[in-house]
Write a protein that holds these residues in place. Structure first.
Motif, PDB file in Angstrom:
ATOM      1  N   UNK A 133      80.463 -52.159  69.347  1.00 38.11           N
ATOM      2  CA  UNK A 133      79.648 -50.977  69.594  1.00 38.11           C
ATOM      3  C   UNK A 133      78.211 -51.189  69.128  1.00 38.11           C
ATOM      4  N   UNK A 134      78.035 -51.842  67.977  1.00 41.96           N
ATOM      5  CA  UNK A 134      76.698 -52.001  67.411  1.00 41.96           C
ATOM      6  C   UNK A 134      75.892 -53.048  68.170  1.00 41.96           C
ATOM      7  N   UNK A 135      76.513 -54.183  68.505  1.00 44.45           N
ATOM      8  CA  UNK A 135      75.788 -55.282  69.148  1.00 44.45           C
ATOM      9  C   UNK A 135      75.703 -55.134  70.658  1.00 44.45           C
ATOM     10  N   UNK A 136      76.517 -54.210  71.210  1.00 42.92           N
ATOM     11  CA  UNK A 136      76.623 -54.057  72.665  1.00 42.92           C
ATOM     12  C   UNK A 136      77.162 -55.317  73.336  1.00 42.92           C
ATOM     13  N   UNK A 137      77.900 -56.120  72.571  1.00 39.83           N
ATOM     14  CA  UNK A 137      78.585 -57.278  73.133  1.00 39.83           C
ATOM     15  C   UNK A 137      80.027 -56.879  73.448  1.00 39.83           C
ATOM     16  N   UNK A 138      80.520 -57.309  74.598  1.00 35.34           N
ATOM     17  CA  UNK A 138      81.912 -57.032  74.949  1.00 35.34           C
ATOM     18  C   UNK A 138      82.809 -58.021  74.216  1.00 35.34           C
ATOM     19  N   UNK A 200      77.708 -67.739  67.672  1.00 33.35           N
ATOM     20  CA  UNK A 200      77.079 -67.330  66.416  1.00 33.35           C
ATOM     21  C   UNK A 200      75.637 -66.844  66.656  1.00 33.35           C
ATOM     22  N   UNK A 201      74.807 -67.598  67.388  1.00 32.88           N
ATOM     23  CA  UNK A 201      73.453 -67.094  67.652  1.00 32.88           C
ATOM     24  C   UNK A 201      73.450 -65.795  68.438  1.00 32.88           C
ATOM     25  N   UNK A 202      74.394 -65.626  69.373  1.00 32.87           N
ATOM     26  CA  UNK A 202      74.428 -64.401  70.180  1.00 32.87           C
ATOM     27  C   UNK A 202      74.657 -63.180  69.307  1.00 32.87           C
ATOM     28  N   UNK A 203      75.559 -63.299  68.337  1.00 31.78           N
ATOM     29  CA  UNK A 203      75.847 -62.180  67.446  1.00 31.78           C
ATOM     30  C   UNK A 203      74.634 -61.841  66.596  1.00 31.78           C
ATOM     31  N   UNK A 204      73.990 -62.862  66.030  1.00 34.05           N
ATOM     32  CA  UNK A 204      72.868 -62.575  65.143  1.00 34.05           C
ATOM     33  C   UNK A 204      71.599 -62.198  65.903  1.00 34.05           C
ATOM     34  N   UNK A 205      71.450 -62.663  67.134  1.00 37.43           N
ATOM     35  CA  UNK A 205      70.336 -62.152  67.938  1.00 37.43           C
ATOM     36  C   UNK A 205      70.480 -60.645  68.140  1.00 37.43           C
ATOM     37  N   UNK A 206      71.737 -60.212  68.374  1.00 40.89           N
ATOM     38  CA  UNK A 206      71.992 -58.787  68.557  1.00 40.89           C
ATOM     39  C   UNK A 206      71.707 -58.003  67.282  1.00 40.89           C
ATOM     40  N   UNK A 207      71.709 -58.675  66.134  1.00 41.83           N
ATOM     41  CA  UNK A 207      71.401 -58.035  64.848  1.00 41.83           C
ATOM     42  C   UNK A 207      69.915 -58.147  64.512  1.00 41.83           C
ATOM     43  N   UNK A 208      69.132 -58.812  65.376  1.00 39.35           N
ATOM     44  CA  UNK A 208      67.683 -58.880  65.164  1.00 39.35           C
ATOM     45  C   UNK A 208      67.205 -60.136  64.472  1.00 39.35           C
TER      46      UNK A 208
END
Length: 213
Positions: A133-138, A200-208
């Motif tokens: 929900x937070x990262x908008x990643x499925x 890993x980069x995809x998750x942290x990119x979504x966190x800014x």
């Protein structure tokens, strides 16, 4: 992995908040399931190298109960929920009302094993839902698998396959207890979230987190 050096306290604070949201959802689900008020919290979140994970679990020979699942979707990886054996037994005894339950004698007690798998399923699903929900990643979890073994054996079997995993894990500390028992020990476990290297980069990119490849 040069992005690790770019991860700051605020990013970990965001992960902690996500963890607490997931813990809140899980506590509600467990309270409904057990008809008991369950309190949960996430005291800390960190990014750890694999060699640090061993110390967190009490060493390679520490007997643990592990509920693991595969994460599919836009950020793939594996997740492990780890509890020390004696703490897992105590919580399952409370869940099932069977004070004699032991993971060392499971032949005649499928209820206790199912309860442990359901506990891991609820916790993992709640955390992944909050992260998604937070990262908008499925993110889609697989059916969880239960294992009882030494932590080192679980790591060597599932975590350190260099061809599949990176060098770091997101570690989410988790504490849960029955709210109305003043003298109950708090059950302390760990989530180890192991994104595949490209995730890993995809998750942290979504966190800014800013990256400089």
């Amino acid at each position: 992995m040069n992005y690790i050096s770019n991860i700051q306290t605020m990013h970990l604070d965001i992960l902690k908040e996500i963890g607490n949201i997931g813990a809140g959802h899980a506590a509600t689900a467990l309270s409904t399931l057990l008809q008991k008020k369950i309190d949960m919290k996430v005291p800390s979140v960190r990014v750890a190298a694999f060699n640090e994970m061993m110390d967190m679990a009490g060493g390679a020979e520490q007997e643990v109960v592990s509920v693991s699942l595969r994460i599919e979707g836009e950020a793939t990886g594996n997740m492990f929920f780890i509890l020390p054996l004696h703490q897992a037994e105590g919580f399952i005894q409370s869940m099932t009302g069977d004070a004699a339950f032991s993971f060392r004698n499971t032949e005649s007690d499928s209820l206790g094993l199912s309860a442990m798998q359901e506990l891991g399923n609820i916790l993992s699903g709640s955390y992944l839902s909050a992260l998604s929900d937070f990262t908008q990643l499925h993110l889609q979890p697989s059916v969880p698998e239960l294992a009882i073994d030494m932590f080192g054996a679980i790591i060597s079997y599932g975590l350190l396959e260099v061809s599949q995993y990176g060098d770091y894990a997101i570690v989410v500390d988790t504490e849960l207890r029955e709210a109305n028992l003043a003298f109950q020990d708090t059950v302390k476990g760990h989530f180890f979230l192991l994104p595949d290297p490209e995730s890993f980069p995809a998750i942290f990119r979504a966190l800014g987190v800013e990256f400089h490849e």
